[in-house]
Design a protein around this motif. Structure first.
Motif, PDB file in Angstrom:
ATOM      1  N   ALA A   1       0.823  -1.209   0.000  1.00  0.00           N
ATOM      2  CA  ALA A   1       0.000   0.000   0.000  1.00  0.00           C
ATOM      3  C   ALA A   1       0.859   1.262   0.000  1.00  0.00           C
ATOM      4  CB  ALA A   1      -0.935   0.003   1.207  1.00  0.00           C
ATOM      5  N   SER A   2       2.162   1.082   0.059  1.00  0.00           N
ATOM      6  CA  SER A   2       3.126   2.181   0.031  1.00  0.00           C
ATOM      7  C   SER A   2       2.963   3.138   1.190  1.00  0.00           C
ATOM      8  CB  SER A   2       3.047   2.943  -1.298  1.00  0.00           C
ATOM      9  OG  SER A   2       3.318   2.076  -2.362  1.00  0.00           O
ATOM     10  N   LEU A   3       2.419   2.677   2.299  1.00  0.00           N
ATOM     11  CA  LEU A   3       2.328   3.531   3.479  1.00  0.00           C
ATOM     12  C   LEU A   3       3.711   3.682   4.101  1.00  0.00           C
ATOM     13  CD1 LEU A   3      -0.915   2.147   5.128  1.00  0.00           C
ATOM     14  CD2 LEU A   3      -0.619   4.322   3.967  1.00  0.00           C
ATOM     15  N   GLN A   4       4.338   2.589   4.386  1.00  0.00           N
ATOM     16  CA  GLN A   4       5.703   2.529   4.890  1.00  0.00           C
ATOM     17  C   GLN A   4       6.030   3.634   5.886  1.00  0.00           C
ATOM     18  OE1 GLN A   4       8.236   2.211   1.509  1.00  0.00           O
ATOM     19  NE2 GLN A   4       7.188   0.426   0.750  1.00  0.00           N
ATOM     20  N   GLY A   5       5.157   3.844   6.828  1.00  0.00           N
ATOM     21  CA  GLY A   5       5.479   4.747   7.919  1.00  0.00           C
ATOM     22  C   GLY A   5       4.798   6.092   7.914  1.00  0.00           C
ATOM     23  N   THR A   6       4.206   6.508   6.807  1.00  0.00           N
ATOM     24  CA  THR A   6       3.535   7.812   6.802  1.00  0.00           C
ATOM     25  C   THR A   6       2.217   7.721   6.043  1.00  0.00           C
ATOM     26  OG1 THR A   6       4.671   8.516   4.814  1.00  0.00           O
ATOM     27  CG2 THR A   6       5.681   9.147   6.898  1.00  0.00           C
ATOM     28  N   LEU A   7       1.218   8.373   6.563  1.00  0.00           N
ATOM     29  CA  LEU A   7      -0.041   8.506   5.845  1.00  0.00           C
ATOM     30  C   LEU A   7      -0.007   9.755   4.980  1.00  0.00           C
ATOM     31  CD1 LEU A   7      -2.681   7.522   8.543  1.00  0.00           C
ATOM     32  CD2 LEU A   7      -2.055   6.257   6.504  1.00  0.00           C
ATOM     33  N   GLN A   8       0.538  10.815   5.539  1.00  0.00           N
ATOM     34  CA  GLN A   8       0.711  12.062   4.811  1.00  0.00           C
ATOM     35  C   GLN A   8       2.101  12.583   5.156  1.00  0.00           C
ATOM     36  OE1 GLN A   8      -2.412  14.720   5.954  1.00  0.00           O
ATOM     37  NE2 GLN A   8      -4.021  13.335   5.305  1.00  0.00           N
ATOM     38  N   PRO A   9       2.687  13.384   4.293  1.00  0.00           N
ATOM     39  CA  PRO A   9       4.020  13.909   4.598  1.00  0.00           C
ATOM     40  C   PRO A   9       4.064  14.573   5.974  1.00  0.00           C
ATOM     41  CG  PRO A   9       3.382  14.485   2.375  1.00  0.00           C
ATOM     42  CD  PRO A   9       2.175  13.853   3.026  1.00  0.00           C
ATOM     43  N   ASN A  10       5.109  14.292   6.701  1.00  0.00           N
ATOM     44  CA  ASN A  10       5.387  14.878   8.022  1.00  0.00           C
ATOM     45  C   ASN A  10       4.394  14.451   9.101  1.00  0.00           C
ATOM     46  OD1 ASN A  10       7.585  16.306   6.899  1.00  0.00           O
ATOM     47  ND2 ASN A  10       6.141  17.844   6.147  1.00  0.00           N
ATOM     48  N   GLN A  11       3.632  13.388   8.869  1.00  0.00           N
ATOM     49  CA  GLN A  11       2.731  12.867   9.896  1.00  0.00           C
ATOM     50  C   GLN A  11       2.994  11.364  10.052  1.00  0.00           C
ATOM     51  OE1 GLN A  11      -1.267  13.855   8.800  1.00  0.00           O
ATOM     52  NE2 GLN A  11      -1.012  16.011   9.309  1.00  0.00           N
ATOM     53  N   PRO A  12       4.056  11.011  10.759  1.00  0.00           N
ATOM     54  CA  PRO A  12       4.406   9.594  10.872  1.00  0.00           C
ATOM     55  C   PRO A  12       3.355   8.793  11.647  1.00  0.00           C
ATOM     56  CG  PRO A  12       5.740  10.918  12.347  1.00  0.00           C
ATOM     57  CD  PRO A  12       4.935  11.868  11.511  1.00  0.00           C
ATOM     58  N   ILE A  13       3.203   7.557  11.269  1.00  0.00           N
ATOM     59  CA  ILE A  13       2.319   6.636  11.977  1.00  0.00           C
ATOM     60  C   ILE A  13       3.079   6.107  13.183  1.00  0.00           C
ATOM     61  CG2 ILE A  13       1.147   4.404  11.858  1.00  0.00           C
ATOM     62  CD1 ILE A  13       0.828   4.917   8.855  1.00  0.00           C
ATOM     63  N   GLN A  14       2.465   6.192  14.336  1.00  0.00           N
ATOM     64  CA  GLN A  14       3.072   5.659  15.549  1.00  0.00           C
ATOM     65  C   GLN A  14       2.529   4.254  15.767  1.00  0.00           C
ATOM     66  OE1 GLN A  14       5.488   7.387  17.129  1.00  0.00           O
ATOM     67  NE2 GLN A  14       5.194   8.896  15.508  1.00  0.00           N
ATOM     68  N   THR A  15       3.392   3.269  15.709  1.00  0.00           N
ATOM     69  CA  THR A  15       2.972   1.894  15.897  1.00  0.00           C
ATOM     70  C   THR A  15       4.087   1.098  16.552  1.00  0.00           C
ATOM     71  OG1 THR A  15       2.159  -0.099  14.819  1.00  0.00           O
ATOM     72  CG2 THR A  15       3.712   1.214  13.580  1.00  0.00           C
ATOM     73  N   LYS A  16       3.706   0.054  17.225  1.00  0.00           N
ATOM     74  CA  LYS A  16       4.701  -0.870  17.753  1.00  0.00           C
ATOM     75  C   LYS A  16       5.252  -1.673  16.583  1.00  0.00           C
ATOM     76  CE  LYS A  16       2.586  -1.247  22.260  1.00  0.00           C
ATOM     77  NZ  LYS A  16       2.024  -2.111  23.283  1.00  0.00           N
ATOM     78  N   PRO A  17       6.406  -2.279  16.742  1.00  0.00           N
ATOM     79  CA  PRO A  17       6.930  -3.112  15.649  1.00  0.00           C
ATOM     80  C   PRO A  17       5.932  -4.212  15.276  1.00  0.00           C
ATOM     81  CG  PRO A  17       8.589  -2.795  17.348  1.00  0.00           C
ATOM     82  CD  PRO A  17       7.301  -2.227  17.884  1.00  0.00           C
ATOM     83  N   LEU A  18       5.818  -4.464  13.988  1.00  0.00           N
ATOM     84  CA  LEU A  18       4.885  -5.469  13.498  1.00  0.00           C
ATOM     85  C   LEU A  18       5.518  -6.862  13.554  1.00  0.00           C
ATOM     86  CD1 LEU A  18       3.611  -3.624  10.308  1.00  0.00           C
ATOM     87  CD2 LEU A  18       2.445  -3.822  12.508  1.00  0.00           C
ATOM     88  N   ASP A  19       4.717  -7.846  13.924  1.00  0.00           N
ATOM     89  CA  ASP A  19       5.156  -9.220  13.787  1.00  0.00           C
ATOM     90  C   ASP A  19       5.132  -9.541  12.291  1.00  0.00           C
ATOM     91  OD1 ASP A  19       5.427  -9.676  16.489  1.00  0.00           O
ATOM     92  OD2 ASP A  19       3.410 -10.443  16.723  1.00  0.00           O
ATOM     93  N   GLY A  20       5.904 -10.494  11.893  1.00  0.00           N
ATOM     94  CA  GLY A  20       5.886 -10.912  10.496  1.00  0.00           C
ATOM     95  C   GLY A  20       6.923 -10.190   9.677  1.00  0.00           C
ATOM     96  N   VAL A  21       7.034 -10.634   8.428  1.00  0.00           N
ATOM     97  CA  VAL A  21       8.030 -10.139   7.508  1.00  0.00           C
ATOM     98  C   VAL A  21       7.364  -9.735   6.204  1.00  0.00           C
ATOM     99  CG1 VAL A  21      10.112 -10.779   6.194  1.00  0.00           C
ATOM    100  CG2 VAL A  21       9.777 -11.649   8.518  1.00  0.00           C
ATOM    101  N   ASP A  22       7.752  -8.585   5.674  1.00  0.00           N
ATOM    102  CA  ASP A  22       7.242  -8.159   4.376  1.00  0.00           C
ATOM    103  C   ASP A  22       7.710  -9.162   3.331  1.00  0.00           C
ATOM    104  OD1 ASP A  22       6.609  -6.944   1.984  1.00  0.00           O
ATOM    105  OD2 ASP A  22       7.898  -5.200   2.286  1.00  0.00           O
ATOM    106  N   GLN A  23       6.787  -9.829   2.683  1.00  0.00           N
ATOM    107  CA  GLN A  23       7.114 -10.854   1.702  1.00  0.00           C
ATOM    108  C   GLN A  23       7.262 -10.283   0.287  1.00  0.00           C
ATOM    109  OE1 GLN A  23       7.809 -14.122   2.353  1.00  0.00           O
ATOM    110  NE2 GLN A  23       7.683 -13.548   4.501  1.00  0.00           N
ATOM    111  N   TRP A  24       7.018  -8.993   0.124  1.00  0.00           N
ATOM    112  CA  TRP A  24       7.112  -8.400  -1.189  1.00  0.00           C
ATOM    113  C   TRP A  24       8.557  -8.217  -1.536  1.00  0.00           C
ATOM    114  CZ3 TRP A  24       3.000  -8.260  -4.123  1.00  0.00           C
ATOM    115  CH2 TRP A  24       3.042  -7.571  -5.337  1.00  0.00           C
TER     116      TRP A  24
END
Length: 143
Positions: A120-143
Protein backbone atom coordinates in the motif's frame (compact mmCIF):
# COMPACT_ATOMS: atom_id res chain seq x y z
CA UNK A 1 -32.07 -21.37 -3.12
CA UNK A 2 -32.64 -21.33 -6.86
CA UNK A 3 -28.95 -20.64 -7.63
CA UNK A 4 -27.97 -23.52 -5.38
CA UNK A 5 -30.31 -26.01 -7.05
CA UNK A 6 -29.15 -24.94 -10.52
CA UNK A 7 -25.49 -25.37 -9.61
CA UNK A 8 -26.02 -28.76 -8.00
CA UNK A 9 -28.00 -29.82 -11.07
CA UNK A 10 -25.12 -28.62 -13.27
CA UNK A 11 -22.81 -31.04 -11.48
CA UNK A 12 -24.94 -34.08 -12.34
CA UNK A 13 -21.87 -35.94 -13.59
CA UNK A 14 -20.46 -36.09 -10.02
CA UNK A 15 -21.92 -39.14 -8.33
CA UNK A 16 -21.24 -38.17 -4.71
CA UNK A 17 -23.85 -35.75 -3.28
CA UNK A 18 -21.39 -34.00 -0.94
CA UNK A 19 -18.97 -33.43 -3.80
CA UNK A 20 -21.84 -32.08 -5.93
CA UNK A 21 -22.60 -29.54 -3.19
CA UNK A 22 -18.92 -28.64 -2.91
CA UNK A 23 -18.70 -28.17 -6.70
CA UNK A 24 -21.79 -25.93 -6.56
CA UNK A 25 -20.18 -23.77 -3.87
CA UNK A 26 -16.94 -23.46 -5.84
CA UNK A 27 -18.91 -22.53 -8.96
CA UNK A 28 -20.81 -19.82 -7.05
CA UNK A 29 -17.57 -18.46 -5.60
CA UNK A 30 -15.98 -18.40 -9.06
CA UNK A 31 -18.91 -16.41 -10.46
CA UNK A 32 -18.83 -13.97 -7.53
CA UNK A 33 -15.09 -13.37 -7.95
CA UNK A 34 -15.67 -12.73 -11.65
CA UNK A 35 -18.36 -10.19 -10.78
CA UNK A 36 -16.03 -8.40 -8.36
CA UNK A 37 -13.08 -8.26 -10.75
CA UNK A 38 -15.32 -7.10 -13.61
CA UNK A 39 -16.74 -4.32 -11.41
CA UNK A 40 -13.23 -3.25 -10.38
CA UNK A 41 -12.21 -3.03 -14.05
CA UNK A 42 -15.38 -1.18 -15.10
CA UNK A 43 -14.85 1.39 -12.36
CA UNK A 44 -11.13 1.85 -12.99
CA UNK A 45 -10.16 0.41 -9.61
CA UNK A 46 -8.31 -2.68 -10.81
CA UNK A 47 -4.95 -0.87 -11.11
CA UNK A 48 -4.98 -0.08 -7.39
CA UNK A 49 -6.38 -3.33 -5.99
CA UNK A 50 -4.79 -6.40 -4.48
CA UNK A 51 -6.83 -9.59 -4.23
CA UNK A 52 -5.65 -12.38 -1.93
CA UNK A 53 -7.02 -15.85 -1.38
CA UNK A 54 -5.54 -17.79 1.48
CA UNK A 55 -6.51 -20.97 3.24
CA UNK A 56 -6.28 -21.73 6.94
CA UNK A 57 -4.61 -25.07 6.20
CA UNK A 58 -5.08 -28.14 4.04
CA UNK A 59 -8.08 -30.43 3.79
CA UNK A 60 -9.45 -32.58 6.58
CA UNK A 61 -8.49 -36.11 5.61
CA UNK A 62 -9.32 -37.61 8.99
CA UNK A 63 -13.10 -37.61 8.55
CA UNK A 64 -14.61 -40.86 9.79
CA UNK A 65 -17.63 -40.88 7.50
CA UNK A 66 -16.62 -39.19 4.31
CA UNK A 67 -13.33 -37.93 2.90
CA UNK A 68 -13.85 -35.13 0.38
CA UNK A 69 -10.32 -33.78 0.28
CA UNK A 70 -6.83 -34.93 -0.56
CA UNK A 71 -3.54 -33.34 0.36
CA UNK A 72 -1.55 -35.58 -1.96
CA UNK A 73 1.44 -35.71 -2.22
CA UNK A 74 1.64 -34.52 1.38
CA UNK A 75 0.67 -36.62 4.36
CA UNK A 76 -1.59 -35.44 7.16
CA UNK A 77 -4.29 -32.80 7.17
CA UNK A 78 -5.95 -30.29 9.49
CA UNK A 79 -4.59 -30.39 13.04
CA UNK A 80 -1.48 -32.31 11.92
CA UNK A 81 2.11 -31.11 11.93
CA UNK A 82 2.91 -32.94 8.70
CA UNK A 83 3.10 -31.05 5.43
CA UNK A 84 -0.57 -31.71 4.70
CA UNK A 85 -1.53 -29.84 7.87
CA UNK A 86 0.73 -26.81 7.65
CA UNK A 87 1.06 -26.06 3.95
CA UNK A 88 -1.78 -24.39 2.11
CA UNK A 89 -2.26 -22.64 -1.21
CA UNK A 90 -2.56 -18.91 -1.58
CA UNK A 91 -3.24 -16.70 -4.55
CA UNK A 92 -2.35 -13.04 -4.98
CA UNK A 93 -3.48 -10.83 -7.85
CA UNK A 94 -2.27 -7.25 -8.25
CA UNK A 95 -2.64 -5.94 -11.79
CA UNK A 96 0.64 -4.56 -13.16
CA UNK A 97 2.35 -5.11 -9.78
CA UNK A 98 3.06 -8.81 -10.06
CA UNK A 99 4.48 -10.91 -12.84
CA UNK A 100 2.87 -14.32 -13.27
CA UNK A 101 4.79 -16.85 -11.26
CA UNK A 102 4.86 -19.48 -8.61
CA UNK A 103 6.61 -19.60 -5.28
CA UNK A 104 7.17 -22.29 -2.71
CA UNK A 105 8.46 -19.81 -0.14
CA UNK A 106 7.19 -20.08 3.40
CA UNK A 107 4.83 -17.38 4.58
CA UNK A 108 2.96 -17.15 7.87
CA UNK A 109 -0.34 -15.42 8.55
CA UNK A 110 1.53 -12.74 10.53
CA UNK A 111 3.41 -11.82 7.34
CA UNK A 112 0.29 -10.51 5.60
CA UNK A 113 0.05 -7.19 7.49
CA UNK A 114 3.66 -6.07 6.88
CA UNK A 115 3.34 -7.21 3.26
CA UNK A 116 0.12 -5.24 2.71
CA UNK A 117 1.66 -2.28 4.51
CA UNK A 118 4.51 -2.32 2.01
CA UNK A 119 2.24 -2.87 -1.00
CA UNK A 120 0.00 0.00 0.00
CA UNK A 121 3.13 2.18 0.03
CA UNK A 122 2.33 3.53 3.48
CA UNK A 123 5.70 2.53 4.89
CA UNK A 124 5.48 4.75 7.92
CA UNK A 125 3.54 7.81 6.80
CA UNK A 126 -0.04 8.51 5.84
CA UNK A 127 0.71 12.06 4.81
CA UNK A 128 4.02 13.91 4.60
CA UNK A 129 5.39 14.88 8.02
CA UNK A 130 2.73 12.87 9.90
CA UNK A 131 4.41 9.59 10.87
CA UNK A 132 2.32 6.64 11.98
CA UNK A 133 3.07 5.66 15.55
CA UNK A 134 2.97 1.89 15.90
CA UNK A 135 4.70 -0.87 17.75
CA UNK A 136 6.93 -3.11 15.65
CA UNK A 137 4.88 -5.47 13.50
CA UNK A 138 5.16 -9.22 13.79
CA UNK A 139 5.89 -10.91 10.50
CA UNK A 140 8.03 -10.14 7.51
CA UNK A 141 7.24 -8.16 4.38
CA UNK A 142 7.11 -10.85 1.70
CA UNK A 143 7.11 -8.40 -1.19
Amino acid sequence: KQWYQRRVRDSYFISDRNQQIFAAMVSAMDEAIGNITRSLEENGLDENTIIVFSSDNEGDVNCVRHVTSSNYPYRGGKRALYEGGIKSPSFIWAKNRLSPGRSSALIHVTDWLPTFWSLASLQGTLQPNQPIQTKPLDGVDQW
